[in-house]
Design a protein around this motif. Sequence first.
Motif, PDB file in Angstrom:
ATOM      1  N   ALA A   1      52.259  48.477  43.920  1.00  0.00           N
ATOM      2  CA  ALA A   1      52.273  47.445  44.671  1.00  0.00           C
ATOM      3  C   ALA A   1      50.983  47.502  45.229  1.00  0.00           C
ATOM      4  O   ALA A   1      50.599  48.299  46.188  1.00  0.00           O
ATOM      5  CB  ALA A   1      53.314  47.330  45.782  1.00  0.00           C
ATOM      6  N   CYS A   2      49.779  46.475  45.133  1.00  0.00           N
ATOM      7  CA  CYS A   2      48.660  46.716  45.710  1.00  0.00           C
ATOM      8  C   CYS A   2      48.267  45.318  46.522  1.00  0.00           C
ATOM      9  O   CYS A   2      49.143  44.254  46.506  1.00  0.00           O
ATOM     10  CB  CYS A   2      47.536  46.707  44.448  1.00  0.00           C
ATOM     11  N   HIS A   3      47.428  45.559  47.369  1.00  0.00           N
ATOM     12  CA  HIS A   3      46.891  44.442  48.268  1.00  0.00           C
ATOM     13  C   HIS A   3      45.284  44.568  48.299  1.00  0.00           C
ATOM     14  O   HIS A   3      44.754  45.801  48.180  1.00  0.00           O
ATOM     15  CB  HIS A   3      47.585  44.359  49.706  1.00  0.00           C
ATOM     16  N   CYS A   4      44.567  43.369  48.547  1.00  0.00           N
ATOM     17  CA  CYS A   4      43.089  43.676  48.791  1.00  0.00           C
ATOM     18  C   CYS A   4      42.846  43.778  50.438  1.00  0.00           C
ATOM     19  O   CYS A   4      43.645  43.331  50.979  1.00  0.00           O
ATOM     20  CB  CYS A   4      42.568  42.213  48.552  1.00  0.00           C
TER      21      CYS A   4
ATOM     22  N   PHE B   1      50.376  42.252  45.249  1.00  0.00           N
ATOM     23  CA  PHE B   1      50.264  41.892  43.630  1.00  0.00           C
ATOM     24  C   PHE B   1      50.929  43.361  42.962  1.00  0.00           C
ATOM     25  O   PHE B   1      50.451  44.249  43.550  1.00  0.00           O
ATOM     26  CB  PHE B   1      49.076  41.178  43.133  1.00  0.00           C
ATOM     27  N   HIS B   2      51.225  43.437  41.661  1.00  0.00           N
ATOM     28  CA  HIS B   2      51.773  44.306  41.064  1.00  0.00           C
ATOM     29  C   HIS B   2      50.902  44.784  39.978  1.00  0.00           C
ATOM     30  O   HIS B   2      50.296  43.907  39.130  1.00  0.00           O
ATOM     31  CB  HIS B   2      53.095  44.515  40.477  1.00  0.00           C
ATOM     32  N   VAL B   3      50.540  45.856  39.717  1.00  0.00           N
ATOM     33  CA  VAL B   3      49.336  46.484  38.851  1.00  0.00           C
ATOM     34  C   VAL B   3      50.095  47.727  38.102  1.00  0.00           C
ATOM     35  O   VAL B   3      50.958  48.656  38.991  1.00  0.00           O
ATOM     36  CB  VAL B   3      48.323  47.240  39.395  1.00  0.00           C
ATOM     37  N   GLU B   4      49.973  47.989  36.720  1.00  0.00           N
ATOM     38  CA  GLU B   4      50.474  49.047  36.106  1.00  0.00           C
ATOM     39  C   GLU B   4      49.425  50.135  36.024  1.00  0.00           C
ATOM     40  O   GLU B   4      48.430  49.785  35.718  1.00  0.00           O
ATOM     41  CB  GLU B   4      50.778  48.667  34.775  1.00  0.00           C
TER      42      GLU B   4
ATOM     43  N   THR C   1      41.861  47.178  37.302  1.00  0.00           N
ATOM     44  CA  THR C   1      42.666  45.675  37.725  1.00  0.00           C
ATOM     45  C   THR C   1      42.688  45.533  39.059  1.00  0.00           C
ATOM     46  O   THR C   1      42.022  44.378  39.451  1.00  0.00           O
ATOM     47  CB  THR C   1      44.250  45.904  37.178  1.00  0.00           C
ATOM     48  N   ALA C   2      42.794  46.381  40.052  1.00  0.00           N
ATOM     49  CA  ALA C   2      42.896  46.051  41.483  1.00  0.00           C
ATOM     50  C   ALA C   2      41.614  45.961  41.906  1.00  0.00           C
ATOM     51  O   ALA C   2      41.292  44.836  42.751  1.00  0.00           O
ATOM     52  CB  ALA C   2      43.587  46.655  42.036  1.00  0.00           C
ATOM     53  N   GLY C   3      40.977  46.685  41.373  1.00  0.00           N
ATOM     54  CA  GLY C   3      39.054  46.655  41.834  1.00  0.00           C
ATOM     55  C   GLY C   3      38.507  45.300  41.466  1.00  0.00           C
ATOM     56  O   GLY C   3      37.694  44.509  42.177  1.00  0.00           O
TER      57      GLY C   3
END
Length: 66
Positions: A25-28, A35-38, A48-50
């Motif tokens: 579970a990530c956030h900026c 938002f979710h990232v694998e 992905t998150a970066g």
Amino acid sequence: MKEIFLNFQLSKDKMNALKGGQKQACHCGGSSLIFHVEGTKYEELEATAGERCGSAGWACTPVKAN
């Protein structure tokens, strides 16, 4: 005795699912939108998150498997 324990071995993928290491579970930075990232490695998350967060930065927390 060793043969008995071999019956309980799990694959790496199943162990990661149990500890919650696959889904994150990530956030900026500066945002509360989750938002979710694998991924389990920094490089996977950064890709992905970066990319999604850009220069705002990002943070991720593993999601526990149910």
